[in-house]
Design a protein around this motif. Structure first.
Motif, PDB file in Angstrom:
ATOM      1  N   GLY A  95     -17.727  28.413   6.868  1.00  0.00           N
ATOM      2  CA  GLY A  95     -16.998  28.545   8.120  1.00  0.00           C
ATOM      3  C   GLY A  95     -15.528  28.854   7.908  1.00  0.00           C
ATOM      4  N   GLU A  96     -14.945  28.286   6.853  1.00  0.00           N
ATOM      5  CA  GLU A  96     -13.543  28.540   6.559  1.00  0.00           C
ATOM      6  C   GLU A  96     -13.319  29.993   6.178  1.00  0.00           C
ATOM      7  OE1 GLU A  96      -9.436  27.295   5.795  1.00  0.00           O
ATOM      8  OE2 GLU A  96     -11.094  26.709   7.108  1.00  0.00           O
ATOM      9  N   ILE A  97     -14.251  30.570   5.411  1.00  0.00           N
ATOM     10  CA  ILE A  97     -14.145  31.986   5.046  1.00  0.00           C
ATOM     11  C   ILE A  97     -14.249  32.855   6.294  1.00  0.00           C
ATOM     12  CG2 ILE A  97     -15.194  33.883   3.746  1.00  0.00           C
ATOM     13  CD1 ILE A  97     -16.216  31.776   1.748  1.00  0.00           C
ATOM     14  N   ALA A  98     -15.245  32.566   7.144  1.00  0.00           N
ATOM     15  CA  ALA A  98     -15.419  33.336   8.379  1.00  0.00           C
ATOM     16  C   ALA A  98     -14.198  33.194   9.283  1.00  0.00           C
ATOM     17  CB  ALA A  98     -16.678  32.867   9.114  1.00  0.00           C
ATOM     18  N   SER A  99     -13.608  31.990   9.311  1.00  0.00           N
ATOM     19  CA  SER A  99     -12.421  31.772  10.133  1.00  0.00           C
ATOM     20  C   SER A  99     -11.241  32.586   9.620  1.00  0.00           C
ATOM     21  CB  SER A  99     -12.066  30.275  10.133  1.00  0.00           C
ATOM     22  OG  SER A  99     -10.922  30.026  10.910  1.00  0.00           O
ATOM     23  N   LYS A 100     -11.099  32.684   8.305  1.00  0.00           N
ATOM     24  CA  LYS A 100     -10.018  33.479   7.730  1.00  0.00           C
ATOM     25  C   LYS A 100     -10.210  34.965   8.075  1.00  0.00           C
ATOM     26  CE  LYS A 100      -7.234  30.752   5.252  1.00  0.00           C
ATOM     27  NZ  LYS A 100      -7.722  29.427   5.614  1.00  0.00           N
ATOM     28  N   ILE A 101     -11.454  35.442   8.048  1.00  0.00           N
ATOM     29  CA  ILE A 101     -11.716  36.837   8.407  1.00  0.00           C
ATOM     30  C   ILE A 101     -11.365  37.065   9.879  1.00  0.00           C
ATOM     31  CG2 ILE A 101     -13.511  38.595   8.665  1.00  0.00           C
ATOM     32  CD1 ILE A 101     -14.935  37.269   6.268  1.00  0.00           C
ATOM     33  N   ALA A 102     -11.726  36.102  10.730  1.00  0.00           N
ATOM     34  CA  ALA A 102     -11.377  36.205  12.153  1.00  0.00           C
ATOM     35  C   ALA A 102      -9.861  36.237  12.331  1.00  0.00           C
ATOM     36  CB  ALA A 102     -11.982  35.029  12.921  1.00  0.00           C
ATOM     37  N   GLN A 103      -9.154  35.415  11.566  1.00  0.00           N
ATOM     38  CA  GLN A 103      -7.695  35.423  11.635  1.00  0.00           C
ATOM     39  C   GLN A 103      -7.124  36.754  11.154  1.00  0.00           C
ATOM     40  OE1 GLN A 103      -5.670  31.737  10.142  1.00  0.00           O
ATOM     41  NE2 GLN A 103      -7.760  31.003   9.881  1.00  0.00           N
ATOM     42  N   LEU A 104      -7.740  37.319  10.111  1.00  0.00           N
ATOM     43  CA  LEU A 104      -7.303  38.625   9.622  1.00  0.00           C
ATOM     44  C   LEU A 104      -7.394  39.664  10.725  1.00  0.00           C
ATOM     45  CD1 LEU A 104      -8.714  39.186   6.008  1.00  0.00           C
ATOM     46  CD2 LEU A 104      -6.344  39.363   6.750  1.00  0.00           C
ATOM     47  N   TYR A 105      -8.529  39.673  11.411  1.00  0.00           N
ATOM     48  CA  TYR A 105      -8.708  40.623  12.505  1.00  0.00           C
ATOM     49  C   TYR A 105      -7.685  40.388  13.608  1.00  0.00           C
ATOM     50  CZ  TYR A 105     -12.909  43.215  11.317  1.00  0.00           C
ATOM     51  OH  TYR A 105     -13.789  44.088  10.765  1.00  0.00           O
ATOM     52  N   TYR A 106      -7.417  39.114  13.917  1.00  0.00           N
ATOM     53  CA  TYR A 106      -6.456  38.797  14.974  1.00  0.00           C
ATOM     54  C   TYR A 106      -5.061  39.295  14.596  1.00  0.00           C
ATOM     55  CZ  TYR A 106      -3.447  36.073  18.050  1.00  0.00           C
ATOM     56  OH  TYR A 106      -2.484  35.693  18.959  1.00  0.00           O
ATOM     57  N   HIS A 107      -4.646  39.045  13.385  1.00  0.00           N
ATOM     58  CA  HIS A 107      -3.329  39.502  12.946  1.00  0.00           C
ATOM     59  C   HIS A 107      -3.277  41.030  12.858  1.00  0.00           C
ATOM     60  CE1 HIS A 107      -1.495  35.634  12.319  1.00  0.00           C
ATOM     61  NE2 HIS A 107      -2.533  35.220  11.622  1.00  0.00           N
ATOM     62  N   TYR A 108      -4.412  41.627  12.525  1.00  0.00           N
ATOM     63  CA  TYR A 108      -4.469  43.092  12.501  1.00  0.00           C
ATOM     64  C   TYR A 108      -4.324  43.641  13.920  1.00  0.00           C
ATOM     65  CZ  TYR A 108      -5.769  47.535  10.324  1.00  0.00           C
ATOM     66  OH  TYR A 108      -5.751  48.814   9.830  1.00  0.00           O
ATOM     67  N   TYR A 109      -4.916  42.935  14.881  1.00  0.00           N
ATOM     68  CA  TYR A 109      -4.749  43.310  16.293  1.00  0.00           C
ATOM     69  C   TYR A 109      -3.286  43.196  16.707  1.00  0.00           C
ATOM     70  CZ  TYR A 109      -4.149  41.952  21.188  1.00  0.00           C
ATOM     71  OH  TYR A 109      -3.667  41.808  22.458  1.00  0.00           O
ATOM     72  N   LEU A 110      -2.611  42.112  16.298  1.00  0.00           N
ATOM     73  CA  LEU A 110      -1.206  41.943  16.657  1.00  0.00           C
ATOM     74  C   LEU A 110      -0.354  43.060  16.068  1.00  0.00           C
ATOM     75  CD1 LEU A 110      -0.671  38.089  16.243  1.00  0.00           C
ATOM     76  CD2 LEU A 110      -0.998  39.367  18.362  1.00  0.00           C
ATOM     77  N   ARG A 111      -0.724  43.531  14.886  1.00  0.00           N
ATOM     78  CA  ARG A 111       0.048  44.593  14.242  1.00  0.00           C
ATOM     79  C   ARG A 111      -0.221  45.963  14.867  1.00  0.00           C
ATOM     80  NH1 ARG A 111       4.054  43.346  10.188  1.00  0.00           N
ATOM     81  NH2 ARG A 111       3.512  41.258   9.424  1.00  0.00           N
ATOM     82  N   THR A 112      -1.454  46.185  15.316  1.00  0.00           N
ATOM     83  CA  THR A 112      -1.839  47.509  15.804  1.00  0.00           C
ATOM     84  C   THR A 112      -1.939  47.585  17.318  1.00  0.00           C
ATOM     85  OG1 THR A 112      -4.211  46.993  15.685  1.00  0.00           O
ATOM     86  CG2 THR A 112      -3.177  47.912  13.701  1.00  0.00           C
ATOM     87  N   SER A 113      -2.104  46.435  17.999  1.00  0.00           N
ATOM     88  CA  SER A 113      -2.313  46.371  19.456  1.00  0.00           C
ATOM     89  C   SER A 113      -3.635  46.990  19.886  1.00  0.00           C
ATOM     90  CB  SER A 113      -1.152  47.048  20.204  1.00  0.00           C
ATOM     91  OG  SER A 113       0.049  46.357  19.990  1.00  0.00           O
ATOM     92  N   GLU A 114      -4.550  47.203  18.952  1.00  0.00           N
ATOM     93  CA  GLU A 114      -5.859  47.775  19.292  1.00  0.00           C
ATOM     94  C   GLU A 114      -6.851  46.648  19.597  1.00  0.00           C
ATOM     95  OE1 GLU A 114      -6.298  50.854  19.899  1.00  0.00           O
ATOM     96  OE2 GLU A 114      -4.268  51.355  19.262  1.00  0.00           O
ATOM     97  N   THR A 115      -7.339  46.619  20.828  1.00  0.00           N
ATOM     98  CA  THR A 115      -8.166  45.521  21.304  1.00  0.00           C
ATOM     99  C   THR A 115      -9.527  45.443  20.621  1.00  0.00           C
ATOM    100  OG1 THR A 115      -8.767  46.960  23.148  1.00  0.00           O
ATOM    101  CG2 THR A 115      -7.085  45.303  23.549  1.00  0.00           C
ATOM    102  N   ASN A 116      -9.976  46.531  20.012  1.00  0.00           N
ATOM    103  CA  ASN A 116     -11.263  46.475  19.324  1.00  0.00           C
ATOM    104  C   ASN A 116     -11.228  45.484  18.162  1.00  0.00           C
ATOM    105  OD1 ASN A 116     -12.967  48.651  20.637  1.00  0.00           O
ATOM    106  ND2 ASN A 116     -11.104  49.779  20.176  1.00  0.00           N
TER     107      ASN A 116
END
Length: 604
Positions: A95-116
């Protein structure tokens, strides 16, 4: 680091055989990957929040590569890794690994503003919930594991909030409340008050949304569009193309509804500056991402496929799963909660560096007003503005409180240097009109939308619902139902009114095109961008609705705009007709006098 492959020998007839690594080697390689992933993830915190994509993109690529390998490795060798003799992999570690991947995507969204990418984050967070990866952390005697679970809930709720998944938030809130209670009673931690504050903030925000969202007779809330949906482009071929590229969203009200460092008004504007995901999975989240091969005990599938994020490591654009690279991009956004003047100016300067004459910057300021009481000693552009966070130390007093107030405010004069390139300003404040005589020096496109400085005394206290102006720019139908004090209606009526609002916005857009020759050239440029056009249209729509509402009488009750718009546009008969249709659909003739001349608040 992947599975070990060795050549079986020079005999080509035998081919190449893949030799499986020993269990101890698998455990060793997995541990090395975990340590590497943690190192890479920690490095994301050191990346500067400002800067172009070329500066941060390579590090994100490498981090995604490591997590791709880690996720695939634990999927391939799960049986060995779960064996206590070799490693003893626990479910919370997955779960911790999956949570880190989810956080990666979230931070990538903040950097790109792409909602996908926000949707991709949701997929992994949902997988954690579906597979109960953190289920047994409450049985442990380690507070660190409880904190991991609490942080997972908080981060999942943020993503659900940005995706308007209020159904999921309600579910998560019950779990979060229970877990905070267990954590507090079991460990009596020092941060108990902080977690209770988080619960209070989320609860208040959900209650606010509920108050502003009409429901059907059964209590089911209706869904109003929150992100951009463009029906047709309105581009003037005789004018150079212009698109919104950078946006600064600053929330500086002393008293404001917020969750974490995102105020309610910032949240609304953030969504208004995004398109609906091109291939949104909101209806069936995660279906194409979940590996359907279940573990023998039936409890667990191997989790989201690493293929859903591995391509990001190879391609700067959206992945095939995450969206169409040919689709128009959302403007990049900086979200600033209670910034100081120096912080705000730094981010504005950074965004200014990224734009050119064919792209624009938007500055959204949501803050208390700051005025000079001594008006005899003022300089053009510095008579007043809106407050930023003060940098004075506690207990420190300025010799001249009036000057101290203005010195910690953002004034029109502060933004003049940035008008060398196209600039669109939205000011939501009780001193918004300090921007209405904006110094126009460099001849570049410049528009400022300003909120009403007061609301009718009969209007409900908007401190508990967010700004009415920002709500109109975000969702006119919600704002209309709010000022009309309608909490409940039928599904048929809601859909009819929603369609009427779409027609009203289209009518106003046509009026802009018709009047464009007599308008300031700034409107001609900004009207080409989908987001800025929507703000202009909804500004005029708000003016028309407030002009018809019997409680809005004083010019201070109306939004204003710089440069001014002519009454032929603001008070056009076509707008009155559209407002009348909406009023009639809800039988609100007693509250709206559509036939009366509208107060020229925006042109004053």
């Amino acid at each position: 680091m992947t599975d070990v492959e060795v050549d079986a020998g020079p005999n080509e007839d035998q081919g190449k055989a893949q030799v499986q690594p020993t269990p101890s080697k698998v455990a060793q390689d997995f541990q090395a990957l975990v340590e590497k992933s943690q190192q890479m993830f920690g490095g994301l915190r050191d990346l500067p929040p400002t800067g172009g994509q070329k500066q941060w993109q390579p590090y994100f690529q490498r981090t995604f590569e490591v997590y791709t390998r880690l996720w695939k490795f634990q999927q391939t060798h799960r049986q060995i890794l779960e064996n206590r003799e070799y490693y003893g992999l626990k479910r919370w570690e997955i779960g911790e690994i999956a949570s880190k991947i989810a956080q990666l995507y979230y931070h990538y969204y903040l950097r790109t503003s792409e909602t996908n990418y926000l949707q991709e984050s949701f997929v992994f967070y949902e997988a954690i919930q579906m597979r109960n990866y953190f289920q047994n952390t409450s049985d442990s005697k380690t507070p660190a594991l409880m904190i991991k679970k609490l942080r997972y809930y908080a981060r999942y709720i943020v993503v659900c909030l940005l995706l308007n998944r209020f159904d999921r938030i309600t579910e998560m809130m019950a779990d979060l409340n229970r877990t905070v209670d267990e954590y507090t009673k079991g460990f009596k931690p020092n941060d108990a008050a902080e977690w209770n504050t988080i619960i209070t903030e989320i609860t208040l925000l959900l209650e606010t949304d509920k108050r502003l969202t009409p429901s059907d007779p059964t209590g089911t809330p209706f869904v109003a569009p929150s992100r951009l949906r463009v029906d047709r482009a309105r581009v003037d071929k005789d004018v150079p193309k212009l698109k919104l590229q950078e946006a600064i969203l600053a929330g500086n009200y002393q008293n404001q509804i917020k969750f974490s460092e995102l105020t309610l008004d910032m949240y609304r504007m953030l969504q208004s500056l995004e398109r609906e995901p091109a291939n949104s999975r909101a209806q069936v989240p995660g279906v194409s991402y979940l590996n359907n091969s279940s573990a023998k005990d039936g409890r667990d599938a191997t989790g989201p496929s690493a293929h859903s994020f591995s391509n990001i490591a190879k391609d700067e654009g959206p992945t095939e799963e995450a969206g169409d690279a040919r689709a128009p991009r959302n403007p990049h956004k900086y979200l600033l909660y209670r910034p100081t003047l120096s912080q705000l100016m730094l981010y504005i300067a950074t965004a200014f560096k990224e734009i050119n004459e064919n792209t624009a910057m938007l500055i959204y300021l949501s803050a208390d007003g700051a005025k000079r009481t001594n008006k005899s000693d003022t300089t053009e552009g510095y008579a007043g503005g809106v407050a930023t966070a003060s940098t004075f130390r506690k207990g420190e007093k300025a010799e001249n409180p009036d000057l101290a107030t203005v010195s910690n405010a953002i004034c029109p004069g502060d933004l003049v240097p940035f008008t060398r390139k196209p600039l669109f300003i939205i000011v939501d404040s009780n001193n918004s009109t300090s921007f209405k005589n904006f110094p126009k020096v460099f001849g570049q496109p410049l528009v400022a939308l300003m909120s009403p400085t007061e609301l009718p005394v009969s209007m409900k206290d908007t401190t508990q619902t967010g700004s009415l102006f920002s709500l109109f720019l975000h969702s006119p139908i919600k704002a209309f139902f709010f000022i009309s004090d309608i909490r409940e209606t039928s599904q048929q009526t809601w859909e009819a009114v929603l369609a009427l609002f779409a027609i009203a916005e289209s009518t106003i857009a046509d009026l802009f095109v018709k009047e464009m020759g007599s308008l300031d050239k700034s409107f001609r440029r900004f009207f080409q961008d989908d987001f800025l056009r929507q703000f202009l249209v909804r500004f005029v729509l708000m003016h028309g609705i407030c002009g018809a509402h019997t409680a809005f009488k004083d010019p201070k009750h109306f939004p204003t705009i710089f440069p001014t718009l002519p009454s032929s546009l603001l008070s056009a008969p076509e707008i009155s007709i559209r407002v009348q249709e909406i009023v009639n659909a809800l039988s609100l003739q007693a509250l709206y006098s559509v036939g009366l001349p509208m107060t020229p608040g925006a042109s004053s």
